[in-house]
Motif scaffolding. Sequence first.
Motif, PDB file in Angstrom:
ATOM      1  N   SER A   1       0.774  -1.185   0.155  1.00  0.00           N
ATOM      2  CA  SER A   1       0.100  -0.127   0.134  1.00  0.00           C
ATOM      3  C   SER A   1       0.817   1.173   0.038  1.00  0.00           C
ATOM      4  O   SER A   1       1.923   1.207   0.775  1.00  0.00           O
ATOM      5  CB  SER A   1      -1.023  -0.104   1.202  1.00  0.00           C
ATOM      6  OG  SER A   1      -1.511   1.156   1.277  1.00  0.00           O
ATOM      7  N   PRO A   2       0.615   2.274  -0.989  1.00  0.00           N
ATOM      8  CA  PRO A   2       1.570   3.390  -0.999  1.00  0.00           C
ATOM      9  C   PRO A   2       1.315   4.381   0.452  1.00  0.00           C
ATOM     10  O   PRO A   2       0.313   4.353   1.033  1.00  0.00           O
ATOM     11  CB  PRO A   2       0.672   4.387  -2.267  1.00  0.00           C
ATOM     12  CG  PRO A   2       0.029   3.395  -2.529  1.00  0.00           C
ATOM     13  CD  PRO A   2      -0.468   2.142  -1.654  1.00  0.00           C
ATOM     14  N   SER A   3       2.555   4.594   0.985  1.00  0.00           N
ATOM     15  CA  SER A   3       2.661   5.340   2.086  1.00  0.00           C
ATOM     16  C   SER A   3       3.306   6.555   1.780  1.00  0.00           C
ATOM     17  O   SER A   3       4.420   6.866   1.326  1.00  0.00           O
ATOM     18  CB  SER A   3       3.768   4.373   3.129  1.00  0.00           C
ATOM     19  OG  SER A   3       3.890   5.003   4.408  1.00  0.00           O
ATOM     20  N   VAL A   4       2.536   7.689   2.396  1.00  0.00           N
ATOM     21  CA  VAL A   4       2.819   9.023   2.068  1.00  0.00           C
ATOM     22  C   VAL A   4       4.003   9.604   2.871  1.00  0.00           C
ATOM     23  O   VAL A   4       5.190  10.059   2.582  1.00  0.00           O
ATOM     24  CB  VAL A   4       1.572  10.045   2.340  1.00  0.00           C
ATOM     25  CG1 VAL A   4       2.325  11.537   2.071  1.00  0.00           C
ATOM     26  CG2 VAL A   4       0.460   9.623   1.331  1.00  0.00           C
ATOM     27  N   ALA A   5       4.070   8.961   4.223  1.00  0.00           N
ATOM     28  CA  ALA A   5       5.200   9.419   5.102  1.00  0.00           C
ATOM     29  C   ALA A   5       6.425   8.871   4.721  1.00  0.00           C
ATOM     30  O   ALA A   5       7.476   9.290   4.935  1.00  0.00           O
ATOM     31  CB  ALA A   5       4.559   8.983   6.775  1.00  0.00           C
ATOM     32  N   ALA A   6       6.285   7.487   4.293  1.00  0.00           N
ATOM     33  CA  ALA A   6       7.707   6.763   4.168  1.00  0.00           C
ATOM     34  C   ALA A   6       8.295   6.963   2.643  1.00  0.00           C
ATOM     35  O   ALA A   6       9.075   6.329   2.194  1.00  0.00           O
ATOM     36  CB  ALA A   6       7.589   5.267   4.433  1.00  0.00           C
ATOM     37  N   ALA A   7       7.273   7.714   1.906  1.00  0.00           N
ATOM     38  CA  ALA A   7       7.735   7.694   0.242  1.00  0.00           C
ATOM     39  C   ALA A   7       8.131   6.459  -0.341  1.00  0.00           C
ATOM     40  O   ALA A   7       8.843   6.342  -1.310  1.00  0.00           O
ATOM     41  CB  ALA A   7       8.975   8.672   0.453  1.00  0.00           C
ATOM     42  N   CYS A   8       7.417   5.361   0.214  1.00  0.00           N
ATOM     43  CA  CYS A   8       7.387   3.937  -0.330  1.00  0.00           C
ATOM     44  C   CYS A   8       6.463   3.291  -0.114  1.00  0.00           C
ATOM     45  O   CYS A   8       5.794   3.535   0.791  1.00  0.00           O
ATOM     46  CB  CYS A   8       8.642   3.330  -0.003  1.00  0.00           C
ATOM     47  SG  CYS A   8       8.825   3.037   1.672  1.00  0.00           S
ATOM     48  N   ASP A   9       6.267   1.963  -0.746  1.00  0.00           N
ATOM     49  CA  ASP A   9       4.998   1.014  -0.595  1.00  0.00           C
ATOM     50  C   ASP A   9       5.156   0.622   0.963  1.00  0.00           C
ATOM     51  O   ASP A   9       6.172   0.130   1.181  1.00  0.00           O
ATOM     52  CB  ASP A   9       4.923  -0.227  -1.426  1.00  0.00           C
ATOM     53  CG  ASP A   9       4.563   0.627  -2.823  1.00  0.00           C
ATOM     54  OD1 ASP A   9       4.023   1.846  -2.786  1.00  0.00           O
ATOM     55  OD2 ASP A   9       4.837  -0.232  -3.813  1.00  0.00           O
ATOM     56  N   LEU A  10       3.896   0.430   1.733  1.00  0.00           N
ATOM     57  CA  LEU A  10       3.806  -0.027   3.014  1.00  0.00           C
ATOM     58  C   LEU A  10       3.677  -1.691   2.734  1.00  0.00           C
ATOM     59  O   LEU A  10       2.832  -1.920   2.187  1.00  0.00           O
ATOM     60  CB  LEU A  10       2.794   0.344   3.719  1.00  0.00           C
ATOM     61  CG  LEU A  10       2.587  -0.077   5.353  1.00  0.00           C
ATOM     62  CD1 LEU A  10       3.589  -0.172   6.111  1.00  0.00           C
ATOM     63  CD2 LEU A  10       1.323   0.269   5.736  1.00  0.00           C
ATOM     64  N   GLU A  11       4.398  -2.424   3.353  1.00  0.00           N
ATOM     65  CA  GLU A  11       4.411  -4.006   3.044  1.00  0.00           C
ATOM     66  C   GLU A  11       3.619  -4.521   4.173  1.00  0.00           C
ATOM     67  O   GLU A  11       3.973  -4.337   5.357  1.00  0.00           O
ATOM     68  CB  GLU A  11       5.745  -4.719   3.143  1.00  0.00           C
ATOM     69  CG  GLU A  11       5.604  -6.029   2.729  1.00  0.00           C
ATOM     70  CD  GLU A  11       6.948  -6.942   2.371  1.00  0.00           C
ATOM     71  OE1 GLU A  11       7.360  -7.432   3.502  1.00  0.00           O
ATOM     72  OE2 GLU A  11       7.631  -6.696   1.382  1.00  0.00           O
ATOM     73  N   ILE A  12       2.513  -5.113   3.880  1.00  0.00           N
ATOM     74  CA  ILE A  12       1.411  -5.753   5.126  1.00  0.00           C
ATOM     75  C   ILE A  12       1.632  -7.231   4.792  1.00  0.00           C
ATOM     76  O   ILE A  12       1.556  -7.723   3.862  1.00  0.00           O
ATOM     77  CB  ILE A  12      -0.013  -5.504   4.878  1.00  0.00           C
ATOM     78  CG1 ILE A  12       0.062  -4.017   5.022  1.00  0.00           C
ATOM     79  CG2 ILE A  12      -0.852  -6.084   5.704  1.00  0.00           C
ATOM     80  CD1 ILE A  12      -1.389  -3.323   4.425  1.00  0.00           C
ATOM     81  N   ARG A  13       2.208  -7.902   5.985  1.00  0.00           N
ATOM     82  CA  ARG A  13       2.045  -9.528   6.101  1.00  0.00           C
ATOM     83  C   ARG A  13       1.317 -10.093   7.046  1.00  0.00           C
ATOM     84  O   ARG A  13       0.334  -9.296   7.509  1.00  0.00           O
ATOM     85  CB  ARG A  13       3.447  -9.515   6.594  1.00  0.00           C
ATOM     86  CG  ARG A  13       4.635  -9.125   5.283  1.00  0.00           C
ATOM     87  CD  ARG A  13       5.957  -9.839   5.854  1.00  0.00           C
ATOM     88  NE  ARG A  13       6.375  -9.463   7.223  1.00  0.00           N
ATOM     89  CZ  ARG A  13       7.566  -9.920   7.425  1.00  0.00           C
ATOM     90  NH1 ARG A  13       8.132 -10.805   6.833  1.00  0.00           N
ATOM     91  NH2 ARG A  13       7.909  -9.473   8.947  1.00  0.00           N
ATOM     92  N   THR A  14       1.384 -11.337   7.664  1.00  0.00           N
ATOM     93  CA  THR A  14       0.235 -11.846   8.268  1.00  0.00           C
ATOM     94  C   THR A  14       0.813 -11.447   9.739  1.00  0.00           C
ATOM     95  O   THR A  14       1.544 -10.615  10.071  1.00  0.00           O
ATOM     96  CB  THR A  14       0.707 -13.429   8.377  1.00  0.00           C
ATOM     97  OG1 THR A  14       1.948 -13.849   8.917  1.00  0.00           O
ATOM     98  CG2 THR A  14       0.713 -13.863   6.936  1.00  0.00           C
ATOM     99  N   HIS A  15      -0.237 -11.789  10.719  1.00  0.00           N
ATOM    100  CA  HIS A  15      -0.194 -11.238  12.178  1.00  0.00           C
ATOM    101  C   HIS A  15       1.061 -11.869  12.417  1.00  0.00           C
ATOM    102  O   HIS A  15       1.638 -11.379  13.819  1.00  0.00           O
ATOM    103  CB  HIS A  15      -1.485 -11.585  12.673  1.00  0.00           C
ATOM    104  CG  HIS A  15      -1.584 -13.099  13.176  1.00  0.00           C
ATOM    105  ND1 HIS A  15      -1.855 -14.101  12.397  1.00  0.00           N
ATOM    106  CD2 HIS A  15      -1.491 -13.625  14.327  1.00  0.00           C
ATOM    107  CE1 HIS A  15      -2.042 -15.150  12.806  1.00  0.00           C
ATOM    108  NE2 HIS A  15      -1.691 -15.001  13.996  1.00  0.00           N
ATOM    109  N   ARG A  16       1.821 -12.906  12.060  1.00  0.00           N
ATOM    110  CA  ARG A  16       2.745 -13.583  12.650  1.00  0.00           C
ATOM    111  C   ARG A  16       3.966 -12.833  12.187  1.00  0.00           C
ATOM    112  O   ARG A  16       5.180 -13.377  12.041  1.00  0.00           O
ATOM    113  CB  ARG A  16       2.863 -15.085  12.211  1.00  0.00           C
ATOM    114  CG  ARG A  16       1.806 -15.991  12.843  1.00  0.00           C
ATOM    115  CD  ARG A  16       1.788 -17.359  12.441  1.00  0.00           C
ATOM    116  NE  ARG A  16       0.881 -18.269  12.879  1.00  0.00           N
ATOM    117  CZ  ARG A  16       1.026 -18.894  14.084  1.00  0.00           C
ATOM    118  NH1 ARG A  16       2.017 -18.545  14.920  1.00  0.00           N
ATOM    119  NH2 ARG A  16      -0.204 -19.433  14.428  1.00  0.00           N
TER     120      ARG A  16
END
Length: 869
Positions: free
Chosen positions: A178-193
């Motif tokens: 997901s695009p992240s405005v704060a980090a200027a890069c994509d936010l990587e979402i993984r499992t709760h583990r």
Amino acid sequence: MAMEMHVEQQAFCSRCVFGRKLKNSAMIGNKSILDFKTFATSAKSIEQVQQDTSIYDTEEDLERVVSYLFRAEVGGLVKVFVGVGSIKCSVFIEVSSLPNFTSDHKLALCWGIFRSDSSCFLLPDLESLAPETSQLADESQLGSFKTPFVQNSSGIYTVNLEFDCAQVPFYLTFALLSPSVAAACDLEIRTHRKTNFCVPVGIGRGYPLPLGVSVSDDNLVNFSLFSRSAEGVVLCLYDGSTNQPALEIDLDPYVNRTGDIWHISMERTKEYVSYGYRCKGSVQLDSGSRFHMRQVLLDPYAKRIGKLSPEKDQSVSSVNYLGCLDEEPAFDWNDDIHPMLPMEKLAVYRLNIGNFTKDKSSGLPKNVAGTFSGVIHKLQHIKSLGFNAILLEPVFPFDEQKGPYYPYHFFSAMNSYGCKNNHGLVDNSMKEMIKTLHENGIEVLLEVVFSHTSEGGDAACQAASFRGIDNSSYYIVDGDIGSGTNNALKCNSPVVQQMILDSLRHLVTDFHIDGFCFINASHLLRGVNGEYLSRPPLVEAIAFDPLLSKTKIIADCWSPLDMSCIKIDFPHWKKWAEMNASFCADVRNFMRGEGVLSDLATRLCGSGDIFSDSRGPAFSFNFIARNSGLSLVDLVSFSDDSLSSELSWNCGKEGPTNVSLVLETRLKQIRNFLFILFVSLGVPVLNMGDEFGYSVGGSPLYADRKPINWGYLETGFGSQIMQFITYLNSLRTRRSDLFQKKDFLKVENINWHGSGQSPPKWHDPSCKTLAMTLKTEKDETPSSSSNGDMFISFNASDVPDILVLPEVSEATIWHRLVDTALIFPGFFSNISDPDCHMVAGSSKYTMEPHSCALFEAREQESVLLANEI
């Protein structure tokens, strides 16, 4: 790097839908959708499904669909539906309830596919990918492929990936971007583990039972392997084109493991011909861990196996044995019926499948010699001798350098015993042999070895199966690199016990085996630490098993490890018979002039010292010579100091000789041994080749055993001995009232005599003559009323002895049926022979040195009638 597939087990939904075909699908706008009852967990509405019409195309026949449910590390749910058809497979991913996500948020899937190692990604069929899928320039990112999600009116993100079924099976691993405005890069979402999402495609969770390879109710091929200590397991599949696996699948410990059993199921295996496993773990010699990831191991439960030859640059120690996946040819038993002979009626011929007909003197074609089919070709020989049961040496696959008593597998037959160049039919070849033997009224007993395997016990030994799968679970481990003595199996541990029971049941149900002789049976009494148990679970389980207890079960405490026989009180539960080593020892001792009369008498009467505890003489399997130690001819020809344990006597000259007196004594001794074997209560067991003079030059080693030479059939010696054995078997059958008894003889029906008519001196080693009168039961049926008393005498001394035959009525006369001191053909005769020697009661009869004799009392009128008939 092992794959990272950690499915939330609480939300693992595949068990609800796995394997169901899309028979209840509805059609909406030329698109096929799943029945909502089947996929209640998907929480879709009809409107949502209509918006997702790209998932299930009618051109794509999706036969199976399975669903998975994950929790994302930021919250929300990720649902994955995997459908596999005959041409294409689809993976539909749905993301919902992501916190702080609005309609203007974008979401993409960063994904890749792999098989056994998530660091080695496969290249998918680019033509089948959606146009919006792009390959990332940064190959360090997961899988290097990126596909955007589509957000529907309900705010649910969906994406559908399609693959060619030729690539199945594989694992799809992915992360959400997901695009992240704060980090200027994509936010990587993984499992709760905090691991990557990972789902199998064309691979199912599988079932833990049954062990081995099976086809489940939903027509999936299921693989199941026990390993308590392995940290990971990889299934290796071979297509037969090379000696390298064509496909390796890493089993996930969170999904593909139940307790100590690793399991997995697959949609497609037709392109593969064999399989094996790699087991991951540490090598800790003191605790018995012997995991070598490079070694492909044989499934202990494989029903058929093949040998994988080493490549040119591989060492012989790297040779693998693999389980076969090709379909086993059907066999028509055609209403085969077990003979179900009473134990007391048995006469057993022991043989080795290879050595029985392998020699060119057998006259069989090369592709038949030394095989199960070879036994069928020699069936008439066995029948002519009068045997109604054969005892096969072990037929399990074995180390050819060590011999059949060192198996490495317990569910299949040795490939070389099948017709040459057609190993796929080895099972059918064995079944055809058994079926033919049954048709001829012959039972098939099988020697089995469950005390040890051929894998060996030292650290340098190459693991083939058990040792690399879970050494400490299968073998007794003592902390030393020897890992116990020759890798002694933990027969009474639940896992090994179950494997042994499954093996025996498989042999009874699939091969129609009539009974088993357990070699090194004393080991079956040992616990998991090697201690002797008073109530060993395995022995008791076999005795009371509803299937196995109906077969003949025989304990043989001879150990092939050190060529010894352990004397032990074997727990029997009135079910277990035993190979009577005491019979062998006492008869050998007496006939060489060193035994006492009491020992011989005990063996003649069925070994009451061993079998009077709620069993009977029929539980005693008697033998003079066996397949280890000296053969019958060598027993009377060799007796140097190195053979002291054999209790043999060379009759005056060591080895081959032309001295007439020595040869005559040897011939008498052979006749004596056979005579005692067949007139003693119990089951006689004769080893192959002993009927016509098989010899290995005085070597007691099993390794020196060679294929028997059928040319000896044509010799005068061979002809005499075979006729004598035939006669003795027919005598046992005719006088079954005395020689084939289920119960012991009554004391009042036996009279014992020493030299002359004096009482025997039972414990005097100088006394070498014994005689016995066997009296016929008074309540004999009319059909056997003509069978009179028997008088049997034995002289083991170097001088003649004068016998006085017991008195009989005036109308009765003694007929000499056997005198082993006479020349052929006079040393045995039938009661109806016109030249049968007759002796009146109270007559004196001279017993020559080293001889035996048998007389039968018959009324003269009955003899005349028999001659007329």
